[in-house]
Write an enzyme that holds these catalytic residues in place. Structure first.
Site, mmCIF file in Angstrom:
data_model
loop_
_atom_site.group_PDB
_atom_site.id
_atom_site.type_symbol
_atom_site.label_atom_id
_atom_site.label_comp_id
_atom_site.label_asym_id
_atom_site.label_seq_id
_atom_site.Cartn_x
_atom_site.Cartn_y
_atom_site.Cartn_z
ATOM 1 N N SER A 273 -78.791 28.169 29.568
ATOM 2 C CA SER A 273 -79.011 26.985 29.081
ATOM 3 C C SER A 273 -80.005 26.711 27.843
ATOM 4 O O SER A 273 -81.190 27.454 28.108
ATOM 5 C CB SER A 273 -79.455 25.970 30.223
ATOM 6 O OG SER A 273 -78.404 25.994 31.288
ATOM 7 N N CYS A 275 -80.167 27.841 25.074
ATOM 8 C CA CYS A 275 -80.720 28.966 24.346
ATOM 9 C C CYS A 275 -79.716 29.164 23.059
ATOM 10 O O CYS A 275 -79.846 29.987 22.456
ATOM 11 C CB CYS A 275 -80.550 30.348 24.917
ATOM 12 S SG CYS A 275 -81.945 30.465 26.300
HETATM 13 C C1 SPV Z 1 -76.058 24.457 31.901
HETATM 14 O O1 SPV Z 1 -76.847 24.098 32.424
HETATM 15 O O2 SPV Z 1 -75.559 25.598 31.805
HETATM 16 C C2 SPV Z 1 -74.779 23.510 31.719
HETATM 17 C C3 SPV Z 1 -75.075 22.266 32.422
HETATM 18 O O3 SPV Z 1 -74.030 23.846 31.204
HETATM 19 S S1 SPV Z 1 -74.792 22.268 34.095
HETATM 20 O O4 SPV Z 1 -73.447 21.524 34.269
HETATM 21 O O5 SPV Z 1 -76.044 21.494 34.741
HETATM 22 O O6 SPV Z 1 -74.414 23.688 34.476
HETATM 23 MN MN MN Z 2 -73.550 25.904 31.079
#
Ligand code: SPV
Ligand code: MN
Length: 627
Positions: A273, A275
């Site tokens: 996330s 990155c």
């Molecule tokens: C992530 O955090 O990798 C996302 C958003 O894509 S979530 O739906 O929170 O996982």
């Molecule tokens: Mn994700």
């Protein structure tokens, strides 16, 4: 005689809704819904088919129930999750396993019996006075080898509405699978709501995953990462299904990279996330199929991938007109957009890092409630006007750079896989692995990143994150790596593997690259994956030749690329790489049943680094000296 579950359905559904359910003859699906009704005691039940009228009912419901509010631009709405519910709750997300078993010390789990009894207690009567929404979606394109049918039950119109944007409708898909028991089930309740329609009992937030029965339970939460069944909850189930069936379910974008004469080469990419995953899939001149989840399957000796989703649930911080023109355009044009946890003032949306041309108002409504500039938190510090993990939800079809193959049932042929993390001092901006196993092990399985605001907890700590999927991994790490290694056996057309790192810094903490440079790295990878250019063999993989990068910067970025920049960015940093190997080997030593190939590959990499260091007599070897 009518079975128990049929009588429950008959007693709680209107004729119209019952007819929609009985048109799909799947006893396991009927039973699950009946059991959910008995447990959660909703006042009403709505069954959503693929009919646009049903889908509009979910969107409207989110507004009439106050889970979303209209904004000024047509189709735009805002949703607030509540001040303590704006990220994935890693601590309370657990696999339900037989008593005494674990998958890894890095993977949360709890005894199945105790876990089920706890969460069932939280679901009891949780939908009293509310409407239960029964929705059908499909992971991957419908009616294809990628398709996974999903049943989502929720009492949140926001969750259901989000899913109608993020996933392909699946009611007709359920008819296709007939009475097959092989589908994923998600049961969600936001629980009791407060005055802003946010979950009240976040202390009782739980996300429990039953791997054997392919069910995920989520309760007392609204944040999409905890509640939208088809996103990360389904990924956990899909990883197991993929390993059983010989394919890969990954936390990866899917994009078309444009080579010479308009050639489209498809790449997947795994980045933790925040990155640079979405921004890579949005690089100008390229096309996008998906930004978060991909399924990869072998067919006729090649690898094909499909986007699991039809939309994007993206981080909104730093999306601005200059750096992200395509997303900016979608977020500022009429069309269906759900904003979450940003600042609203005069019905207009404001988020962090919107760009210097936007003046941020001093008052409004945000994730905390009423906002006034200067408002402080419990620690006395000034609160940001919008949350760092605030998000937008849109359809890929709202993007001008959507790839024409985005919904193709056959998927697209994959030329390359990119692994990218956050690393200020070790990995070069782009590098190609020597081969599949080297790439899987030293790049994917060695991925590290600094923590971000997308999960609860401390920011800025360097974390190991295998294939950027550790948060969602549902099997021991060794088995997961093994599935990857076996995937390439008997595969004539193996995708090339690359790593990228956009976050290298100099000794003073300044980034060594501009944000736009990532385009050069990706275009170089495209040429390499097609065998068009040579490369320099470094101890850790193939790195670009200066002349090739200079040419790419000249033509694609219209900017100069100096020998000094190249020498700094592509130096082989031997001690840093050895330290990384130490860290990663330590991780794997603490895991069970790691394939021998992992140890052998680390050993060979270490030896190459030490030999090179000795030969060149320096710790940081200039790429010019390797050529
Ligand atoms: C992530 O955090 O990798 C996302 C958003 O894509 S979530 O739906 O929170 O996982
Ligand atoms: Mn994700």
């Amino acid at each position: 005689m009518m079975s128990d579950h049929q009588s429950v359905l008959k007693a709680h559904l209107t004729d119209d809704n019952l007819a929609k359910l009985t048109a799909v003859n799947n006893p396991k699906m009927h039973r699950f819904i009946a059991e959910a009704i008995t447990l959660c005691k909703p006042e009403r039940v709505f069954v959503c088919t693929d009919d646009p009228v049903d889908i509009a009912y979910l969107r409207e419901g989110a507004l009439t129930h106050g889970e979303e509010q209209h904004l000024e631009t047509e189709g735009h709405t805002i949703h607030f999750d509540g001040p303590k519910d704006m990220a994935r709750d890693k601590g309370n997300t657990k696999y339900l396993l037989p008593e005494g078993t674990v998958l890894s010390d890095r993977i949360n789990s709890t005894g199945k019996e105790a876990g089920l009894s706890e969460i069932t207690g939280f679901f009891k009567d949780s939908m009293a006075g509310k409407e239960m929404l029964v929705c059908f979606f499909c992971l991957g394109p419908t009616d294809s080898e990628f398709s996974v049918s999903c049943l989502q039950i929720t009492d949140s119109f926001y969750v259901a509405h989000s899913e109608t944007i993020l996933y392909r409708p699946g009611y007709e898909q359920f008819k296709l699978i007939g009475d097959s028991p092989d589908f994923f089930r998600f049961l969600h309740s936001a629980g009791e709501l407060d005055g802003r329609n946010c979950s009240t009992h976040v202390d009782k937030r739980r996300i429990y995953i039953d791997l054997d029965d392919q069910i995920v339970y989520s309760v007392n939460t609204q944040y999409a990462g905890n509640t939208v069944g088809l996103k990360k909850l389904a990924l956990r189930l899909a990883i197991r299904k993929a390993a059983r069936e010989g394919w890969l379910a990954e936390h990866m974008f899917l994009m078309g990279v444009r080579g010479p004469a308009g050639r489209a080469s498809y790449f997947t990419g795994a980045f933790p996330s925040a990155c640079g995953k979405t921004s890579t899939s949005m690089i100008s001149g390229q096309t996008i199929l998906g930004d978060d989840l991909a399924y990869l399957r072998k067919r006729g000796g090649s690898v094909y991938a499909a986007n699991v989703e039809s939309g994007i649930f993206g981080i909104i911080q730093d999306v601005n007109a200059h750096d992200d023109p395509v997303i900016w355009d979608a977020l500022t044009s009429p069309g269906e957009v759900i904003f979450s946890n940003i600042l609203i003032s005069d019905n207009r949306p404001y988020w962090l890092g919107m760009g210097k041309d936007v003046e941020i108002p001093e008052t409004g409504e945000n994730y905390q409630g009423r906002y006034k500039k200067g408002k402080t938190g419990a620690d006395g510090k000034e609160l940001p006007y919008a949350h760092k993990n605030a998000r937008y939800t849109i359809r890929i079809s709202q993007l001008k750079n959507r790839d024409a193959m985005a919904d193709a049932p056959e998927g697209v042929s994959v030329r390359g896989i990119i692994f990218g993390g956050r690393d200020s001092d070790t990995c070069v901006p782009v590098e190609q692995a020597f081969d599949w196993a080297h790439g899987i092990i030293t790049k994917g399985a060695s991925l590290e990143s600094e923590s971000t605001a997308a999960t609860l907890g401390k920011e800025g700590v360097r974390n190991f994150d295998i294939m950027s999927i550790l948060d969602f991994l549902s099997m021991p790490l060794g088995e997961y790596i093994n599935n990857y290694l076996e995937f390439s056996v008997d595969l004539p057309n193996i995708p090339s593997i690359f790593s990228v790192n956009y976050f290298l810094k100099d000794g003073d903490g300044n980034y060594l690259n501009s944000k736009l440079d990532k385009k050069a790295w990706i275009l170089w990878a495209e040429l390499r994956a097609n065998g068009d250019i040579d490369a320099v063999r470094a101890p850790t993989g193939f790195i670009p030749k200066y002349a090739d990068l200079k040419q790419i910067f000249d033509t694609a970025l219209k900017s100069a690329y100096s020998e000094d920049d190249y020498a700094l960015q592509f130096a082989v940093r031997v001690p840093e790489h050895l330290a990384k190997l130490d860290r990663i080997e330590k991780v794997y030593r603490s895991e069970q049943n790691i394939p021998q190939a992992v140890w052998d590959t680390f050993k060979a990499q270490r030896e190459r680094l030490l030999t090179a260091q000795e030969k060149h007599g320096v710790q940081h070897i200039s790429p010019f000296d390797l050529a």
